[in-house]
Design a protein around this motif. Structure first.
Motif, mmCIF file in Angstrom:
data_model
loop_
_atom_site.group_PDB
_atom_site.id
_atom_site.type_symbol
_atom_site.label_atom_id
_atom_site.label_comp_id
_atom_site.label_asym_id
_atom_site.label_seq_id
_atom_site.Cartn_x
_atom_site.Cartn_y
_atom_site.Cartn_z
ATOM 1 N N HIS A 11 -6.298 20.521 37.826
ATOM 2 C CA HIS A 11 -5.735 19.314 37.214
ATOM 3 C C HIS A 11 -6.835 18.452 36.603
ATOM 4 O O HIS A 11 -8.020 18.687 36.845
ATOM 5 C CB HIS A 11 -4.919 18.496 38.230
ATOM 6 N N THR A 13 -7.624 14.255 36.127
ATOM 7 C CA THR A 13 -7.177 12.927 36.559
ATOM 8 C C THR A 13 -7.897 11.847 35.753
ATOM 9 O O THR A 13 -9.128 11.883 35.626
ATOM 10 C CB THR A 13 -7.449 12.727 38.066
ATOM 11 N N HIS A 221 -11.931 12.638 36.874
ATOM 12 C CA HIS A 221 -12.500 13.914 37.304
ATOM 13 C C HIS A 221 -11.668 15.083 36.796
ATOM 14 O O HIS A 221 -10.529 14.911 36.385
ATOM 15 C CB HIS A 221 -12.620 13.986 38.832
ATOM 16 N N ALA A 223 -10.396 18.885 38.180
ATOM 17 C CA ALA A 223 -10.319 19.725 39.374
ATOM 18 C C ALA A 223 -10.176 21.185 38.966
ATOM 19 O O ALA A 223 -9.376 21.513 38.084
ATOM 20 C CB ALA A 223 -9.146 19.306 40.239
ATOM 21 N N TYR A 259 -15.236 17.420 46.460
ATOM 22 C CA TYR A 259 -15.712 16.771 45.239
ATOM 23 C C TYR A 259 -17.240 16.827 45.183
ATOM 24 O O TYR A 259 -17.903 16.756 46.224
ATOM 25 C CB TYR A 259 -15.303 15.290 45.197
ATOM 26 N N GLU A 269 -13.955 18.515 41.067
ATOM 27 C CA GLU A 269 -13.220 18.719 42.313
ATOM 28 C C GLU A 269 -12.864 20.197 42.380
ATOM 29 O O GLU A 269 -12.689 20.829 41.342
ATOM 30 C CB GLU A 269 -11.936 17.861 42.263
HETATM 31 ZN ZN ZN Z 1 -8.100 15.328 41.720
#
Ligand code: ZN
Length: 322
Positions: A11, A13, A221, A223, A259, A269
């Motif tokens: 993902h 963010t 961030h 991931a 992280y 992440e």
């Molecule tokens: Zn995240």
């Protein structure tokens, strides 16, 4: 030792300001599904809104922390500056019209790496986005009302990391995160763990750019996905051995996360694929109710009092363009 500890992108963010505007843009203009409405577990007075495909599969999940009245950030080096979504080549005219209709400023279509056609634009908070028109992405598109299925977004295409120099970030991706170099052109270097659209990590060398500053319209961030707790602990070991400062495993309810900051300054992440977004609500109800993890649930009444109510009506965003 598993060779594919990282399977691709999980993902992205980002930080935003107004939550309702965020919903209108991502569920309305872009037609993504709201798959989870929860709070920032580290700051429960702030929403954490998740958008994605029907199930919220890794590689389709865009999430936001909307801080009311948060100041705009600055795009620059040490940041993930562009998040790219994948759509079918035939959708170019449709999306040009759609973005225009919703007063989204976009640049004229451009090409890179030979045949990759893309449109660059910004979301309502100033976040850098692209639509990449391609025939390689075999995933089915997803739409929750506003966008016809044939033109719908299929998930991420990839992300662009803007950094001072590519070598150290590239070294991390190649040596510790099982990515391969796929192509390069000018100051852009493309890596991927899976080799497929959805998982492209473009490193853009921008030594002369100003350093990015966090704020609304900037990515917090990215991931990467890993299969399970075992592969996550293997990659954690590997990162520690390579000198990275990795957090302990944190329970994020829908995945477990570690992280660390990559050498170019961007927060990475690694999130487990399980348990996923169906852990606390039915598929048909995803994103409808405010979900809180068990340790935050006792504060629900207080939290609901401070969160701005948000709603989504897909009829408002349905339109007649063909
Ligand atoms: Zn995240």
């Amino acid at each position: 030792m598993n060779n594919s500890l990282i399977t691709g992108i999980h993902h992205v963010t980002a930080l935003a300001d107004d939550a309702q505007k965020n919903v209108d843009f991502y569920a309305g203009v872009l037609g993504l599904r709201i798959i989870k409405k929860t709070v920032n577990f580290d700051e429960p007075s702030i929403y954490h809104l998740y958008y994605g495909n029907e199930h919220g599969h890794p590689g389709t999940v865009m999430t936001f922390f909307p801080y009311p009245r948060l100041r705009r950030g600055r795009h620059g080096k040490g940041q993930l500056t562009v998040t790219s979504f994948s759509v079918h080549t035939n959708g170019l005219d449709y999306w040009l019209k759609r973005l225009k209709k919703f007063n989204v400023d976009y640049s004229a279509p451009q090409t890179r790496f030979g045949n990759e056609i893309f449109l660059t634009f910004k979301d309502i908070h100033g976040l850098g986005l692209e639509l990449v028109f391609n025939n390689e992405d075999q995933r089915t598109g997803f739409t929750y009302g506003p966008v016809p299925l044939e033109h719908a977004i299929k998930g991420f295409y990839g992300v662009t990391l803007s950094v001072e120099g590519y070598e150290r970030t590239a070294g991390l991706l190649l040596n510790s995160m099982n990515h391969d170099l796929l192509s390069e052109s000018g100051n852009r270097f493309r890596y991927s763990a899976s080799g497929k659209p959805g998982d492209y990590i473009d490193i853009l060398c921008v030594p002369d750019a100003l350093r990015g500053k966090a704020g609304s319209g900037t990515v917090h961030h990215v991931a990467f996905a890993t299969l399970n707790n075992i592969t996550q602990s293997e990659i954690r070991e590997k990162l520690l051995v390579n000198g990275l400062n990795v957090t302990p495993v944190l329970d994020r309810e829908y995945f477990r996360s570690i992280y660390f900051r990559e050498p170019g300054g961007i927060l990475f992440e690694v999130a487990t694929q399980p348990p996923g977004f169906l852990i606390d609500e039915e598929l048909s109800n995803l994103g409808k109710a405010l979900k809180l993890p068990i340790w935050i649930e006792p504060a629900r009444a207080e939290i609901e009092k401070v969160l701005q109510p948000i709603h989504f009506d897909s009829e408002t965003f349905r339109e007649l363009l063909s």
